[in-house]
Design a protein around this motif. Structure first.
Motif, PDB file in Angstrom:
ATOM      1  N   HIS A 166       0.822  -1.206   0.000  1.00  0.00           N
ATOM      2  CA  HIS A 166       0.000   0.000   0.000  1.00  0.00           C
ATOM      3  C   HIS A 166       0.857   1.257   0.000  1.00  0.00           C
ATOM      4  CE1 HIS A 166      -3.605  -2.381   1.849  1.00  0.00           C
ATOM      5  NE2 HIS A 166      -3.532  -2.503   0.538  1.00  0.00           N
ATOM      6  N   ARG A 167       1.964   1.215   0.739  1.00  0.00           N
ATOM      7  CA  ARG A 167       2.849   2.384   0.750  1.00  0.00           C
ATOM      8  C   ARG A 167       3.509   2.591  -0.608  1.00  0.00           C
ATOM      9  NH1 ARG A 167       6.463   2.457   6.153  1.00  0.00           N
ATOM     10  NH2 ARG A 167       7.086   4.459   5.233  1.00  0.00           N
ATOM     11  N   ILE A 168       3.867   1.501  -1.272  1.00  0.00           N
ATOM     12  CA  ILE A 168       4.438   1.617  -2.617  1.00  0.00           C
ATOM     13  C   ILE A 168       3.391   2.158  -3.586  1.00  0.00           C
ATOM     14  CG2 ILE A 168       5.523   0.394  -4.534  1.00  0.00           C
ATOM     15  CD1 ILE A 168       7.222   0.575  -2.015  1.00  0.00           C
ATOM     16  N   THR A 169       2.159   1.670  -3.469  1.00  0.00           N
ATOM     17  CA  THR A 169       1.081   2.157  -4.331  1.00  0.00           C
ATOM     18  C   THR A 169       0.890   3.658  -4.145  1.00  0.00           C
ATOM     19  OG1 THR A 169      -0.047   0.019  -4.304  1.00  0.00           O
ATOM     20  CG2 THR A 169      -1.370   1.941  -4.877  1.00  0.00           C
ATOM     21  N   GLY A 170       0.950   4.123  -2.910  1.00  0.00           N
ATOM     22  CA  GLY A 170       0.844   5.559  -2.654  1.00  0.00           C
ATOM     23  C   GLY A 170       1.982   6.333  -3.298  1.00  0.00           C
ATOM     24  N   LEU A 171       3.162   5.758  -3.296  1.00  0.00           N
ATOM     25  CA  LEU A 171       4.312   6.403  -3.911  1.00  0.00           C
ATOM     26  C   LEU A 171       4.149   6.470  -5.431  1.00  0.00           C
ATOM     27  CD1 LEU A 171       7.017   7.670  -3.293  1.00  0.00           C
ATOM     28  CD2 LEU A 171       8.036   5.382  -3.238  1.00  0.00           C
ATOM     29  N   VAL A 172       3.639   5.386  -6.024  1.00  0.00           N
ATOM     30  CA  VAL A 172       3.361   5.398  -7.475  1.00  0.00           C
ATOM     31  C   VAL A 172       2.323   6.464  -7.795  1.00  0.00           C
ATOM     32  CG1 VAL A 172       2.398   4.082  -9.398  1.00  0.00           C
ATOM     33  CG2 VAL A 172       3.979   2.976  -7.806  1.00  0.00           C
ATOM     34  N   ARG A 173       1.301   6.552  -6.973  1.00  0.00           N
ATOM     35  CA  ARG A 173       0.245   7.548  -7.185  1.00  0.00           C
ATOM     36  C   ARG A 173       0.817   8.978  -7.108  1.00  0.00           C
ATOM     37  NH1 ARG A 173      -2.846   5.742  -3.598  1.00  0.00           N
ATOM     38  NH2 ARG A 173      -4.108   4.391  -4.937  1.00  0.00           N
ATOM     39  N   ASP A 174       1.704   9.209  -6.155  1.00  0.00           N
ATOM     40  CA  ASP A 174       2.332  10.531  -6.039  1.00  0.00           C
ATOM     41  C   ASP A 174       3.184  10.841  -7.266  1.00  0.00           C
ATOM     42  OD1 ASP A 174       1.166  10.827  -3.563  1.00  0.00           O
ATOM     43  OD2 ASP A 174       2.973  10.338  -2.429  1.00  0.00           O
ATOM     44  N   ALA A 175       3.892   9.831  -7.756  1.00  0.00           N
ATOM     45  CA  ALA A 175       4.724  10.037  -8.941  1.00  0.00           C
ATOM     46  C   ALA A 175       3.860  10.321 -10.163  1.00  0.00           C
ATOM     47  CB  ALA A 175       5.607   8.813  -9.183  1.00  0.00           C
ATOM     48  N   GLN A 176       2.697   9.691 -10.232  1.00  0.00           N
ATOM     49  CA  GLN A 176       1.761  10.000 -11.315  1.00  0.00           C
ATOM     50  C   GLN A 176       1.282  11.438 -11.200  1.00  0.00           C
ATOM     51  OE1 GLN A 176      -1.109   6.865 -10.611  1.00  0.00           O
ATOM     52  NE2 GLN A 176      -0.373   5.654 -12.346  1.00  0.00           N
ATOM     53  N   GLY A 177       1.017  11.871  -9.974  1.00  0.00           N
ATOM     54  CA  GLY A 177       0.527  13.230  -9.763  1.00  0.00           C
ATOM     55  C   GLY A 177       1.530  14.287 -10.161  1.00  0.00           C
ATOM     56  N   GLU A 178       2.813  14.008  -9.977  1.00  0.00           N
ATOM     57  CA  GLU A 178       3.833  14.996 -10.349  1.00  0.00           C
ATOM     58  C   GLU A 178       4.233  14.880 -11.815  1.00  0.00           C
ATOM     59  OE1 GLU A 178       7.207  14.230  -7.809  1.00  0.00           O
ATOM     60  OE2 GLU A 178       8.015  12.709  -9.172  1.00  0.00           O
ATOM     61  N   GLY A 179       3.704  13.859 -12.505  1.00  0.00           N
ATOM     62  CA  GLY A 179       3.954  13.729 -13.940  1.00  0.00           C
ATOM     63  C   GLY A 179       5.200  12.965 -14.319  1.00  0.00           C
ATOM     64  N   THR A 180       5.868  12.302 -13.347  1.00  0.00           N
ATOM     65  CA  THR A 180       7.077  11.542 -13.685  1.00  0.00           C
ATOM     66  C   THR A 180       6.781  10.084 -14.007  1.00  0.00           C
ATOM     67  OG1 THR A 180       7.472  11.190 -11.318  1.00  0.00           O
ATOM     68  CG2 THR A 180       8.632  13.020 -12.368  1.00  0.00           C
ATOM     69  N   VAL A 181       5.588   9.625 -13.674  1.00  0.00           N
ATOM     70  CA  VAL A 181       5.158   8.263 -13.999  1.00  0.00           C
ATOM     71  C   VAL A 181       3.834   8.357 -14.736  1.00  0.00           C
ATOM     72  CG1 VAL A 181       4.243   6.128 -12.982  1.00  0.00           C
ATOM     73  CG2 VAL A 181       6.380   7.083 -12.127  1.00  0.00           C
ATOM     74  N   ARG A 182       3.692   7.581 -15.775  1.00  0.00           N
ATOM     75  CA  ARG A 182       2.491   7.656 -16.600  1.00  0.00           C
ATOM     76  C   ARG A 182       1.251   7.373 -15.766  1.00  0.00           C
ATOM     77  NH1 ARG A 182       3.565   3.638 -21.291  1.00  0.00           N
ATOM     78  NH2 ARG A 182       1.394   4.092 -21.773  1.00  0.00           N
ATOM     79  N   ALA A 183       0.186   8.080 -16.094  1.00  0.00           N
ATOM     80  CA  ALA A 183      -1.043   8.021 -15.304  1.00  0.00           C
ATOM     81  C   ALA A 183      -2.095   7.085 -15.878  1.00  0.00           C
ATOM     82  CB  ALA A 183      -1.636   9.427 -15.171  1.00  0.00           C
ATOM     83  N   ASP A 184      -1.791   6.398 -16.989  1.00  0.00           N
ATOM     84  CA  ASP A 184      -2.790   5.530 -17.609  1.00  0.00           C
ATOM     85  C   ASP A 184      -2.684   4.077 -17.131  1.00  0.00           C
ATOM     86  OD1 ASP A 184      -0.369   5.114 -18.866  1.00  0.00           O
ATOM     87  OD2 ASP A 184      -1.205   4.977 -20.888  1.00  0.00           O
ATOM     88  N   VAL A 185      -1.946   3.857 -16.036  1.00  0.00           N
ATOM     89  CA  VAL A 185      -1.854   2.540 -15.404  1.00  0.00           C
ATOM     90  C   VAL A 185      -2.309   2.699 -13.961  1.00  0.00           C
ATOM     91  CG1 VAL A 185      -0.338   0.625 -14.749  1.00  0.00           C
ATOM     92  CG2 VAL A 185       0.101   1.899 -16.866  1.00  0.00           C
ATOM     93  N   ASP A 186      -3.223   1.860 -13.516  1.00  0.00           N
ATOM     94  CA  ASP A 186      -3.682   1.924 -12.133  1.00  0.00           C
ATOM     95  C   ASP A 186      -2.486   1.726 -11.200  1.00  0.00           C
ATOM     96  OD1 ASP A 186      -4.636   0.311  -9.574  1.00  0.00           O
ATOM     97  OD2 ASP A 186      -6.335   1.506 -10.280  1.00  0.00           O
ATOM     98  N   PRO A 187      -2.316   2.590 -10.196  1.00  0.00           N
ATOM     99  CA  PRO A 187      -1.132   2.497  -9.330  1.00  0.00           C
ATOM    100  C   PRO A 187      -1.003   1.166  -8.600  1.00  0.00           C
ATOM    101  CG  PRO A 187      -2.702   4.106  -8.471  1.00  0.00           C
ATOM    102  CD  PRO A 187      -3.152   3.758  -9.847  1.00  0.00           C
ATOM    103  N   SER A 188      -2.119   0.576  -8.193  1.00  0.00           N
ATOM    104  CA  SER A 188      -2.030  -0.716  -7.500  1.00  0.00           C
ATOM    105  C   SER A 188      -1.618  -1.824  -8.465  1.00  0.00           C
ATOM    106  CB  SER A 188      -3.361  -1.061  -6.826  1.00  0.00           C
ATOM    107  OG  SER A 188      -4.392  -1.202  -7.780  1.00  0.00           O
ATOM    108  N   VAL A 189      -2.085  -1.740  -9.713  1.00  0.00           N
ATOM    109  CA  VAL A 189      -1.684  -2.710 -10.724  1.00  0.00           C
ATOM    110  C   VAL A 189      -0.202  -2.552 -11.045  1.00  0.00           C
ATOM    111  CG1 VAL A 189      -1.983  -3.437 -13.126  1.00  0.00           C
ATOM    112  CG2 VAL A 189      -3.987  -2.918 -11.721  1.00  0.00           C
TER     113      VAL A 189
END
Length: 205
Positions: free
Chosen positions: A140-163
């Motif tokens: 869950h903590r990693i998923t939150g980190l992926v979500r934050d990275a999506q929010g800042e635009g460094t990780v693509r947002a078209d993949v569900d963070p938990s997936v």
């Protein structure tokens, strides 16, 4: 497809009354848990593997469940510790995600038998269920980190963070099946390979 690497055969038991410390006893127990399964391994088998009496083993660990709990904590404590390091808490989310992935690979390589055992836990006891709950909290903590990275635009947002978390750590966890500590790559080189494969597919262009 790379064939899984079989765990090394257990060395013959040492007879007599050698002076094993708790970590050596734990390592031998983990070898047996991996080779034969936790449920099929008795305290007597661990004691025999070391050439000890059960009472000598009980001086350090009061039960098989105690051995399992300490072994799983070796793996989980290492992974959780990465999340508490400065590199995982400070800076841009994308950089923190990269740091955590590198750290997870490092822990896996340094504590390979313990992480291998952790990944075979199925929740058949209170100790195992507690370990699985800690694994879920880590995810869950990693998923939150992926979500934050999506929010800042460094990780693509078209993949569900938990997936994304499950896919990336599915690859990381598969390392236990084929990695050879005596092979040409150490933890740092292996982490570089994981990041190239995992994050390059997630990063925005």
């Amino acid at each position: 497809m790379t064939e899984p690497v079989a765990h090394a055969e257990l060395a013959p038991a040492r007879r007599g009354r050698p002076g094993y410390d708790p970590q050596q006893i734990l390592a031998a127990a983990v070898e047996l848990f991996i080779a034969h399964g936790y449920d099929a391994t008795s305290v007597a088998a661990v004691a025999e593997r070391l050439g000890l009496t059960k009472s000598a083993l009980y001086h350090h660990y009061d039960s098989k469940e105690h051995l399992l709990r300490v072994a799983l904590d070796e793996a989980l404590g290492g992974l959780e510790g990465v999340l508490d390091e400065r590199g995982a808490r400070k800076g841009a989310a994308g950089a923190r995600l990269e740091y955590v992935l590198r750290g997870a690979v490092r822990v896996l390589v340094e504590r390979l038998p313990y992480v291998t055992l952790l990944l075979r836990v199925r929740g058949n006891s209170d100790v195992e269920r507690a370990a699985l709950e800690r694994r879920r909290a880590f995810d869950h903590r990693i998923t939150g980190l992926v979500r934050d990275a999506q929010g800042e635009g460094t990780v693509r947002a078209d993949v569900d963070p938990s997936v994304a978390t499950r896919l990336v750590f599915g690859m990381v966890n598969s390392i236990v099946e084929w990695y050879r500590p005596t092979g040409p790559e150490g933890a740092a080189e292996l982490a570089d390979d994981v990041l190239r494969i995992a994050l390059d597919g997630l990063r925005t262009r």
